[in-house]
Each structure stands twice: as C-alpha cells, then as structure tokens.
Motif scaffolding. Sequence first.
Motif, PDB file in Angstrom:
ATOM      1  N   ARG A  88      77.875   3.106  56.677  1.00  0.00           N
ATOM      2  CA  ARG A  88      78.065   3.471  55.281  1.00  0.00           C
ATOM      3  C   ARG A  88      79.371   2.811  54.847  1.00  0.00           C
ATOM      4  O   ARG A  88      80.218   2.492  55.689  1.00  0.00           O
ATOM      5  N   PRO A  89      79.583   2.596  53.530  1.00  0.00           N
ATOM      6  CA  PRO A  89      80.762   1.824  53.116  1.00  0.00           C
ATOM      7  C   PRO A  89      82.091   2.402  53.577  1.00  0.00           C
ATOM      8  O   PRO A  89      82.961   1.669  54.058  1.00  0.00           O
ATOM      9  N   ARG A  90      82.269   3.717  53.445  1.00  0.00           N
ATOM     10  CA  ARG A  90      83.538   4.351  53.809  1.00  0.00           C
ATOM     11  C   ARG A  90      83.270   5.734  54.386  1.00  0.00           C
ATOM     12  O   ARG A  90      82.282   6.377  54.047  1.00  0.00           O
ATOM     13  N   PHE A  91      84.189   6.181  55.227  1.00  0.00           N
ATOM     14  CA  PHE A  91      84.051   7.503  55.826  1.00  0.00           C
ATOM     15  C   PHE A  91      84.053   8.581  54.757  1.00  0.00           C
ATOM     16  O   PHE A  91      84.877   8.576  53.841  1.00  0.00           O
ATOM     17  N   SER A  92      83.144   9.520  54.883  1.00  0.00           N
ATOM     18  CA  SER A  92      83.083  10.675  53.996  1.00  0.00           C
ATOM     19  C   SER A  92      82.761  11.900  54.833  1.00  0.00           C
ATOM     20  O   SER A  92      81.675  11.982  55.417  1.00  0.00           O
ATOM     21  N   ALA A  93      83.701  12.841  54.905  1.00  0.00           N
ATOM     22  CA  ALA A  93      83.456  14.060  55.667  1.00  0.00           C
ATOM     23  C   ALA A  93      82.298  14.855  55.079  1.00  0.00           C
ATOM     24  O   ALA A  93      81.455  15.392  55.807  1.00  0.00           O
ATOM     25  N   SER A  94      82.237  14.922  53.762  1.00  0.00           N
ATOM     26  CA  SER A  94      81.194  15.730  53.116  1.00  0.00           C
ATOM     27  C   SER A  94      79.802  15.125  53.288  1.00  0.00           C
ATOM     28  O   SER A  94      78.798  15.837  53.275  1.00  0.00           O
ATOM     29  N   GLU A 104      80.511  25.281  56.166  1.00  0.00           N
ATOM     30  CA  GLU A 104      79.462  25.369  57.171  1.00  0.00           C
ATOM     31  C   GLU A 104      78.112  25.647  56.518  1.00  0.00           C
ATOM     32  O   GLU A 104      78.014  26.305  55.490  1.00  0.00           O
ATOM     33  N   ARG A 105      77.060  25.124  57.164  1.00  0.00           N
ATOM     34  CA  ARG A 105      75.690  25.397  56.737  1.00  0.00           C
ATOM     35  C   ARG A 105      74.964  26.096  57.893  1.00  0.00           C
ATOM     36  O   ARG A 105      75.257  25.854  59.059  1.00  0.00           O
ATOM     37  N   PRO A 106      74.003  26.923  57.576  1.00  0.00           N
ATOM     38  CA  PRO A 106      73.286  27.619  58.657  1.00  0.00           C
ATOM     39  C   PRO A 106      72.565  26.680  59.616  1.00  0.00           C
ATOM     40  O   PRO A 106      72.372  27.008  60.783  1.00  0.00           O
ATOM     41  N   ASP A 159      85.844  21.770  70.746  1.00  0.00           N
ATOM     42  CA  ASP A 159      85.023  22.956  71.016  1.00  0.00           C
ATOM     43  C   ASP A 159      84.274  23.395  69.763  1.00  0.00           C
ATOM     44  O   ASP A 159      83.080  23.709  69.818  1.00  0.00           O
ATOM     45  N   ARG A 160      84.986  23.428  68.644  1.00  0.00           N
ATOM     46  CA  ARG A 160      84.355  23.863  67.399  1.00  0.00           C
ATOM     47  C   ARG A 160      83.246  22.897  66.982  1.00  0.00           C
ATOM     48  O   ARG A 160      82.206  23.330  66.473  1.00  0.00           O
ATOM     49  N   PHE A 161      83.461  21.601  67.191  1.00  0.00           N
ATOM     50  CA  PHE A 161      82.451  20.617  66.813  1.00  0.00           C
ATOM     51  C   PHE A 161      81.193  20.785  67.662  1.00  0.00           C
ATOM     52  O   PHE A 161      80.070  20.735  67.147  1.00  0.00           O
ATOM     53  N   ARG A 162      81.375  21.000  68.958  1.00  0.00           N
ATOM     54  CA  ARG A 162      80.217  21.182  69.841  1.00  0.00           C
ATOM     55  C   ARG A 162      79.438  22.446  69.465  1.00  0.00           C
ATOM     56  O   ARG A 162      78.206  22.449  69.418  1.00  0.00           O
ATOM     57  N   GLU A 163      80.165  23.533  69.182  1.00  0.00           N
ATOM     58  CA  GLU A 163      79.504  24.788  68.817  1.00  0.00           C
ATOM     59  C   GLU A 163      78.760  24.659  67.489  1.00  0.00           C
ATOM     60  O   GLU A 163      77.668  25.219  67.326  1.00  0.00           O
ATOM     61  N   ARG A 164      79.337  23.937  66.551  1.00  0.00           N
ATOM     62  CA  ARG A 164      78.754  23.859  65.206  1.00  0.00           C
ATOM     63  C   ARG A 164      77.633  22.832  65.120  1.00  0.00           C
ATOM     64  O   ARG A 164      76.594  23.103  64.493  1.00  0.00           O
TER      65      ARG A 164
END
Length: 568
Positions: free
Chosen positions: A235-241, A270-272, A293-298
């Motif tokens: 994608r052209p640029r990083f976007s967290a959203s 967060e989304r379900p 840890d949070r990334f793996r859990e989510r």
Amino acid sequence: MTTVAALIAARANDDRPGVLDASGTWTWRQAVAEGATRGALAQSLQGDVPLHIGVLLPNGPEYLFWLNDAALAGAAIVGINPTRRGEALAADIRATDCALIVTDAEGADLLRDLRLGVDRDHVLVTGTPRYRSLLQQFDVADAGGGVPGRGLIARADDIGAESLYQLIFTSGTTGSPKAVRCTQGRLAGIAEVAGPAYGYKASDICYCPMPLFHGNAIMALWGPAVMMGAAIAVRPRFSASAFLDDVRRFRATKFSYVGKAIAYILATPERPDDADNTLESAFGTEASARDRDRFRERFGCTLIEGYGQSEGGANVNAVPGMPKNALGRPVGGVDMAVISPTTGEECPRARIDGNGRLLNAGEAIGEIVNRSGRGKFEGYYRHPGAEQERLRNGWYWTGDLGYVDPEGYFYFAGRTGDWLRVDSENFAAGPVEAVLSRHPDVAVAAVYPVPDPGSGAGDQVMVAMELVPGATFDPGAFEGWLLAQSDMGTKWAPRFVRISGSLPQTATGKVTKVGLREEAWACSDPVWWRPPHAGATAYQPISEDDRNELAAGLAEHGRPPVGPPDHG
C-alpha cells in the motif's frame, strides 16, 4: 555467491502471484518482465556514469518493478525519503550521484526548482505520456527476442556479487541520514538466510506496510519473499487504521514492522473479530514485550523480534527459550559486547528480577559493539568520516545502547543520543520508556533530556506521550502510578510531561527526538511539570509565568534558550 539478479531471474517463468496492490495482481513472470523493461530503459539513459537510480515513490508496483530493474541491469537503487524537503532532499540526491530519478506527480512537485545534479530529461514521472512512451520502446512482454530488456534476464548470471545494488539511507533519528552501501551479494545472502529461518514459504502473501526505501522492508520482507517466490502486497503508506483491512483484502500471512508501528496498530479501537485474519507471523524491531503479547492475543499473530542495522555491522537473533524481553544472542559466534562510554571497558552483566525488570541500569547499560570487526558493513557512500567513526579501534560501534544478562542474552536500551545526566547520575532513556510504556493509557512514550534550569550543566527528564484513544491525562493518577513502579529509578521520574496528539517520527515509524529536545517545555502541546518548590511528585500544568521563570534560570547559568524560533 548468489546475487539479487539471480534471485529475480529465477522468478522469470513463475506464474504464481508476485505483486499485489489495491488495483490488481501481477504474476512473478509479469513482474520480472516489467523490471527488465525498466532496466533496458535505464541503461539507455545511463551515459558514462555509474547507473544510480533515485526512486522517489510511495510503496507500489512501480517501486517493486524498479527494484527488479536495478538487479537485472546491474544498477544501484537509491531509495529517496519522501519526508525530506527542500535543500535536504536535494542534498540526498546529489550525495548519491543519481544519474536517473523515477518519481510520481507528487514527488515531481517536491523536486521542482531544486538543484539535483541530474539532467531534467533524466527525471521520469510515472503515469505521464512520456513515461509510457519510453517504456513501450523496451517492453519485454509485448515484443520479440530483439528487445534489449529480454537479454537482461538471460544475462543475470553476469552480474557480480560485488556489484552495488542499493544505497539505503539511515533513518536519521539522531542526525542527517547517511547512505549505506549494499551489494547484490550481501542482500542475496540476507535473503537466503532470512527466508527459511523466519518461515517464509512460496505460498505466503507478504504485506509490506513499511516504506521500501528503508532497510527493514527490503531485508526483512522483500528479499526473503523474492528468494522463496512469495507474493508481495503493498500500500502507498503505512496506516494503522487500515492495517487489518489490508491484511484481509490481501489475505496476508506475513508482514514486517519497525519503530512504533505495532504500538500505533494496538492503539486503534478493538473489534470483536480482530483475530479473524490470515496472519501467521511478522518480523521486525523495537516492539516491546508487552506489545508483542498484546498483538498475539488480539490478532493471533506472532511477532519475531530481531536486532540489526541497515549497515550490517552487528546482528542479534531470537533463539528458543530466551527471556521474553531479550533480543537474543549474536549471530555466528561474533564477539559482541556492551561497552561503557566512560571506561571503555565491558559493562557488568545485568541483574534482572523475576518480572524481567532491570535492577542495575546505571552500570549495565552501554553501547553495543562488535569486537570481531566490521561484520557485513560495506561502508557509507562518500562519507569516510562517518565510516571511521563506526570502525573505531577496529571494532564496529553500533550507536545503540543495550545490556547483557548473565546467560549472554542481549537487550535493547535506546540510542547513544538518549543518554541523560541528572544530579550527576548517567542513565539511558530506554529503560525509562519501558516503564512508562506499561501505563495502560500510554500508546507511545518518548523520553529525552532537557536542560536543568537550576544548574550550569546536567539534565532533567522529559517525556512526550501519545495516549490511547479516549484516554485523558490525570496528573494525580499518573503520580500514584509512578510511585507504584518498583523498577522506576530514583532519578527517572519525569520532571516534565508533554501530551501530544502525534509525536514526530521518521517515515519508518521511529520517533525522532531532535525537535522534541529543542522545544522542551516551550511547545504548543499541554505540558505538566513538578516545580522544585512543589514537592517530588506534584505535577502541575505549566504556565507562561513558569516558562518565563525557567527561561530566566537557563539565562542565569549561561545555557541556551529552548523552544522553536518563535519562542526565542
């Protein structure tokens, strides 16, 4: 020794997906042909100078095609940082002897009226009639065997491993960026090791949110993907959203990251169904253990941390069974150590408690050094002074801070520019940031020194923080939380707290502290501080009178004023 040209040519008859973006998909066969077309075009414009091709483009198929082009044509890609402006941008181009520049309409606007040292007819703007016409003359896909570009694929083995393939600018978090030399052999060697070591497969779809002008995207994702024949999604640029939407659109299984990218993704609501995705693993640097840890859990995705530099002078790889916060151990038996900046001797081993908290930061932290020599460092382009600074006394000095535990595991502790000296005690910003980043309301914390208005030397601790969405800064609660942190050093608690909606960062998501240090408390963001007369932990909003008093204190001790130009 393998070359990048050989890796690219090996994909020339591969009809699996090779390049994906929002507009469509190209097979590897098509992507290699597009690269050969551009390689022949570039050679036709070369003249009698080395073929250095400056690429000022967002992430996209065109960028990937020009990477293929340079490999097959024996040229060197110069990844130009689009966040640079004016004379700084022009100086990057001149310093790397670009003979040709490829850009888009947005980049052309940035380059207009700048002194580039490049003939104007050698500035190619994608999407224009001239660009399309030039490509048509050398189109490998639509023409017969007489087209020059087709021969580039057949002659890929003629490209030597020592041929310069890329000039990769350092991130510039602590000063002006320098161009790191990277040959075809070095990058191909990285790909050969990283591809299988980090689980890349031909069936993978590798999402590249980090900019392609930076070493992370090239060495941690692009090279291994080419080696294994995996698809590359951009994608052209990083976007967290947009991160999760992109992952689902491309059905991505791998991605790379650097800097604070993971923290910014975790700061999105967060989304379900966050875990309903195709991700398997990712490789990168500088994500905290808490965020991993949070990334793996989510998201159900494992983040594999490593330590390395675009320069290649020192590497630390993760190993099974290592402590959670560790980077790992040096690669290939290299003699690496952490050296004290004051004594020049190896620092004592770190003492770490059962919660992974560093207990002797003052003596354990120093600069990470490769005592075996330069490693894979091939030098800076036209910057001998910086190269000599890296290679002092026959050692490779990384410019990064770290510490080593009794078992020989290395840990990252920030940059050498992140030293603070408070009340005659020296310490690094990294461990302080690690503590503050545990606060549930903090998305990103950047700790840096500001001048102590009460003395002619020494620093005070300031932190600039981005909060998670919906959070507000509660000074009383923050004070109480700091007091409850058992590993918060006695000098570490911030004297000044700045709350920012968006911290300044490089294009790779690394927070740059140069401007933060210059502005100190004289900034437009809200700032709280602990006045010397108000007790140890009483944070108060800083007022204009406070700023005037602080300015007077600096002047009294002959120290320069702080703040942007309009603050004097």
